[in-house]
Design an enzyme around this catalytic site. Sequence first.
Site, PDB file in Angstrom:
ATOM      1  N   ASP A 378       0.787  -1.389   0.021  1.00  0.00           N
ATOM      2  CA  ASP A 378      -0.147  -0.036  -0.037  1.00  0.00           C
ATOM      3  C   ASP A 378       0.937   1.098  -0.032  1.00  0.00           C
ATOM      4  OD1 ASP A 378      -2.162  -1.624   0.150  1.00  0.00           O
ATOM      5  OD2 ASP A 378      -2.335  -1.845   2.330  1.00  0.00           O
ATOM      6  N   ASN A 415      -0.203   8.911   1.084  1.00  0.00           N
ATOM      7  CA  ASN A 415      -0.887   7.743   1.870  1.00  0.00           C
ATOM      8  C   ASN A 415      -2.473   7.901   1.688  1.00  0.00           C
ATOM      9  OD1 ASN A 415      -1.322   9.676   3.454  1.00  0.00           O
ATOM     10  ND2 ASN A 415      -0.527   8.596   5.122  1.00  0.00           N
ATOM     11  N   ARG A 419      -5.025  11.146   0.457  1.00  0.00           N
ATOM     12  CA  ARG A 419      -5.868  10.855  -0.611  1.00  0.00           C
ATOM     13  C   ARG A 419      -7.242  11.151  -0.379  1.00  0.00           C
ATOM     14  NH1 ARG A 419      -3.606   5.266  -3.547  1.00  0.00           N
ATOM     15  NH2 ARG A 419      -1.434   5.621  -3.262  1.00  0.00           N
ATOM     16  N   GLU A 474       5.277  -5.201  -5.972  1.00  0.00           N
ATOM     17  CA  GLU A 474       4.154  -5.425  -6.600  1.00  0.00           C
ATOM     18  C   GLU A 474       4.383  -6.691  -7.117  1.00  0.00           C
ATOM     19  OE1 GLU A 474       2.250  -3.032  -9.403  1.00  0.00           O
ATOM     20  OE2 GLU A 474       0.557  -4.386  -9.867  1.00  0.00           O
TER      21      GLU A 474
END
Lengths: 1104, 224
Positions: A378, A415, A419, A474
Amino acid sequence: MDSSSTRHSNSKKRKKNATTTNTNQKTLGVAWGSKSFSASSSSSRKSPFSDFGSYMAHKNSKLHNQFDSEASASSSRKTIFSGVSIFVDGFTVPSSQELRGYMLKYGGRFENYFSRHCVTHIICSNLPDSKVKNIRTFSAGLPVVKPTWILDSVAANRLLSWVPYQLEQLASNQPKLSAFFTLKSSKMSEDTFTNALCQVEPDYEDSFPRVGQPKDRHPSEAGEMVEVSRLIGNESNDIASEKPDVIEDPISERVICDEEKLAEANSSETNNERNTEGGLDPTFQEPSTSVSIPFSDNQNAHQFPSSEATGSSKQCHSTLTDPNFVENYFKSSRLHFIGTWRHRYRKRFPNLSTGLNDGISNINASDIKSVIIHVDMDCFFVSVVIRNHPELLDKPVAVCHSNNSKGTSEISSANYPARSYGIRAGMFVRDAKALCPHLVTFPYNFEAYEEVADQFYSILHQHCNKVQAVSCDEAFLEFTDAEVEDPELLASSIRKEIYETTRCTSSAGIGGNMLMARIATRTAKPNGQYYITRERVDDHLNQLPIDVLPGIGYVLQEKLKKQNVHTCGQLQMISKTSLQKDYGMKTGEMLWNYSRGIDYRSVGIIQECKSIGADVNWGVRFKDMKDCEHFLINLCKEVSLRLECSGVQGRTFTLKIKKRRKNADEPAKFMGCGDCENLSHSVTIPLATGNVEILQRIVKQLLGCFYIDVKEIRGIGLHVSRLENADTSKQEKYTLKSWLTSGSASVEKLKYQMGHNKHNLDCTNSASSHGSFHSQGSSFQMDNKIPNIQVSGDPISAPPPLCHLDVEVIRNLPSEVFSELNEVYGGKLIDFIAKGKDRCESSRSHGNSFLEHDAAYNQEELPYSDPIPRNKLFPENKAMQHERVPGTGHGSYSKDTPNSKFERDDLLPSSLSQVDASVLQQMPEDLKAVIVEHLPAHRGKDFSSTPDICPSRINQDSQGVNPSKNCPGIVNHALNNSLWAGNPPSWVDKFKDSSCLRKLGEIYHRSGFSSQLSSVLPQFISEFHQLDLIHEIYDETVNMMCELLRQYVKVKIERDIEEIYICFRLLKRFAAKSQFFFRVYNDIFPFLQAAVDDNYGGSLSMPS
Amino acid sequence: MTYAREAHPCPKFEASVTMQRKENQTPQGKAASVLVEFLEVAITAIVFLKGFYPSGAFERRRYMNLVVQKARQPQLRYYIHASASGLLPFLLKGMVDRVAVIFFNSDNVPLEKFVFRFAVNLSYRSAVEEADLEISLRSFLSKLLVSESLTKKLTPDCRWEITCFFRSLPETGASKEANLWIPTEDTKQWEQPPLITPIRSMSSDPLFLQLYIEHPSLSASSVL
């Protein structure tokens, strides 16, 4: 004679010639059949053929018939060249007609016109530059071989491998080593063959032609194999014809196995390449792609809308002020971090690729159900930074380059709390602060990112052996259903572990394929997980906006919106055919598949980059061309470095330039690129390269194509595509290089062609030393046979003292050479080896003396009577020399090229006196020039241009003999007082004192003393021109020059009036421009004419 | 002392001039026989270059891997061939100084001379490197083939001949071949030293060969 009738009969005859037996004329005017327009225009006028094509077809068939009948007439049973069909290009020795004769006689074919289908080998001695550059177009992938191949094959009475005979112009970079020693190279290829085999195995599902027939590899089925290997050979030739070691020559019985393997190895390489290049994962971030996440500068709070840019270190912000701009730029670039992360990852988990492939090979993708987990950290860039600031966990935090409150840099990552305020990546900090006044900003922390990414991946690899990395934060994991009972449980345990280790949260999406897993992650975020089971796929997709699907970008999305398609559900309603009609076959199919949640990609296929490059779009400001070029040089270095990191080389080079749009204002962001036009030019070269110098040259050339004012440039990018694996194409080069630099000991060995210490060398190197070995062996023999011929009795040809021998070398000598040598030393050699492990240093003088020995031998046999000997070696001597030359020449070559890498002293003899002139003589001109240039001039006295007149073999190091005494060539010359006597001529020395004329000596020196004055003069003039303006011209200088010329005339007048003529034509031309030469010319001209009159009874005609 | 071959050879030569390459095994002999062959080609090239005959009088051939011309007219071909090969014995003795191809105008005044100057190193004892020799000769020839611009235009009604300049008098009667050379006495000479334009010089042991063109100097041509 009546001219018209002559012409008539002549043309009649010529026509007849073209179709009957006399073939002499045919090849003369025609270089490349179909292109030869003149041939067509003259003959088709009268001929009954409908067009040129049919004429040529007819002609060719006649030529073939002719050839066949001649061949059968020659009635030779020998079929050395059966299956070989040559085409001779340009001038060759022996001539094309002779070669044709050989082919006739020994069962080959000879093509008058080039055709990809008939010709198997192209024979030529020399190629024009344009053809070398475009060798593919020229040769259509066929081998280009020197005519000696044919001669040697005839002499050996069997077909030799053409590889060693490949044209040097083409083979110059590396194949020479490997090609020279076929034995070795085939052995090597065997290795690659087996390696390649292992790698290829998993790819069997792919429909590569060879794959269906694994049996073919059994040697028992030789016949079939030949077939196959030929097929593959051809194919790989098509694909990778640049690879010089592709061999397709199934005829030669002797080497057949090796060749086969080579061909196969090659084809499997290509296969690999193809597979890996196959489908590019659209999600994969290539280092080169310009990513449109803007971010900020950490020093100056200005704003910029650039698509890819970063801040730079401390005060140096633009190309104007920072000499290391490029380097610093990339040091602080986040995108660069992401881009290069992959390489670090690869290095860290090198075993992955093979392991993965094994896994895949066992699975037939469509049959076995598997589950994919997509794990994504994240807001990685933020959470890594704040993991040490738990108090900020719930606060809005963003990462950007600059903390400046003026807020002109961009947010690169925010973060989730941030957002929620509407803060997005790419926003200016200023705007973000307006939305959320208490936003906390942090700079990047690249070390931390690296650390966390590594932890992240080690966790993933612990859980799963099939991991496909997408980015540093990822990845996709694939599990078979059998392995995993509950994927959700597994995912949560992975996430938990990640959190415990890194203190950063991650999200996981689970699905039946990569697409679904990825879509699931979207729902899962932040810090959650979501499983889209097969049943839920349709539901989930139905309302999914289309832009979520990978591969749908802004443009495609707009197009679809026009069709009123906003969700996947709507997309599903459009038929596949109409999608393909509107968006193209591939895109259409992709849309159709993705909208239904179908994704055939499988996890773990390593994506190869299609291009590698670097862009700099921030801080680019040039004052002038020089700035720009300097910048480009650095950019090239960067790109070259990246290529090297990835182990690839490329053929296509694209230079992209952002040019300030007319009327565009200075961009809002400090030093940003602002409103720009994007321009690009690219060039493709035939041989892949990563060499920084070549890059620089290409880039400079490309820049020239833009015709742009450098002040307008706001961004520059350089990209390399058509990548090839550097390992396969440049293997030898690399190893050679590393070998050279690996240590002084091995360096010494190389330069003296004595490198027999095999311990750290691969086969290529051992091959090369193997070659030099022979040369060395032969010189030994010579020494032994003639130890006492020496006229002067000086000890040159005696073996060097024991202490000068290199143990390593001696130990590795072949046993017969060793025993012979041992005899020479009276058996002391064995003891010597036993004790002397620490004496490697002495190898140098040892090597030297070897060279000197055989040269000394050569020299002794020469007739001194002849004042101007050119080619005076006795046949047997010559033969030996031939034997020797490849080794020594080669050695000296390597000697020279890498000389920037280590101390020159180490490599080159300390002066020209130690250079073997005969070797030097055999070297290419440019090489010669470099060597001569690098050697101290003042000691060049005894160096000789003609190999024999003045032996340059004095071993000063070990013998301490005064060189001049050993130069019988000079001593007894009548011209003792002449400026041109000796070698180098004495004037070179005398002119040292003159500021102007010293230059002439230097240039002459550079040319290796072998050139005639006429070839040196033009250069002298051009360099002299400046001197002329600065220095006053003294009478003395003029006199010296006159004297020099006068004596030159004396030397040359009798035998070489042409040379004198050229010199004086040059002088006359210079006289018009230079006062100095005007005086010289006027002074000397009467003398010249008198001399000519004396010798030729006339005067030189000097037209103006 | 100069001797010239007549430009219109009579048939009697045909029997007398033969090549004897096999017997010449000294380096000089080898070089000389190559040279003789080369001269034949070079002289033909000069005649072709000057455009003395229509181009149809020549056919293309390959010599030393170069495209050269060969006379198709038997008499012409024979004249050149016999002149060149007739030099062989004298070359071997080192007697030949120069061979000139001279173009005359209708008044028998030389307009242009192509002069081959020889030197054979008689003391040379090593084997002749034929390949080296061939390379030198080839470069010689290729220069010659492109030297047309250095020459002058022919006047109508001119003639040409091959003249040899001997260093000493050939012993008459010593051989049949010597008799084939006729002393030249009637040729008008230039009153002024000529202007020399070098074309090519080569040295490839034991052979040294130079070619240059002589033109009448400007003042001389006005006198004649």
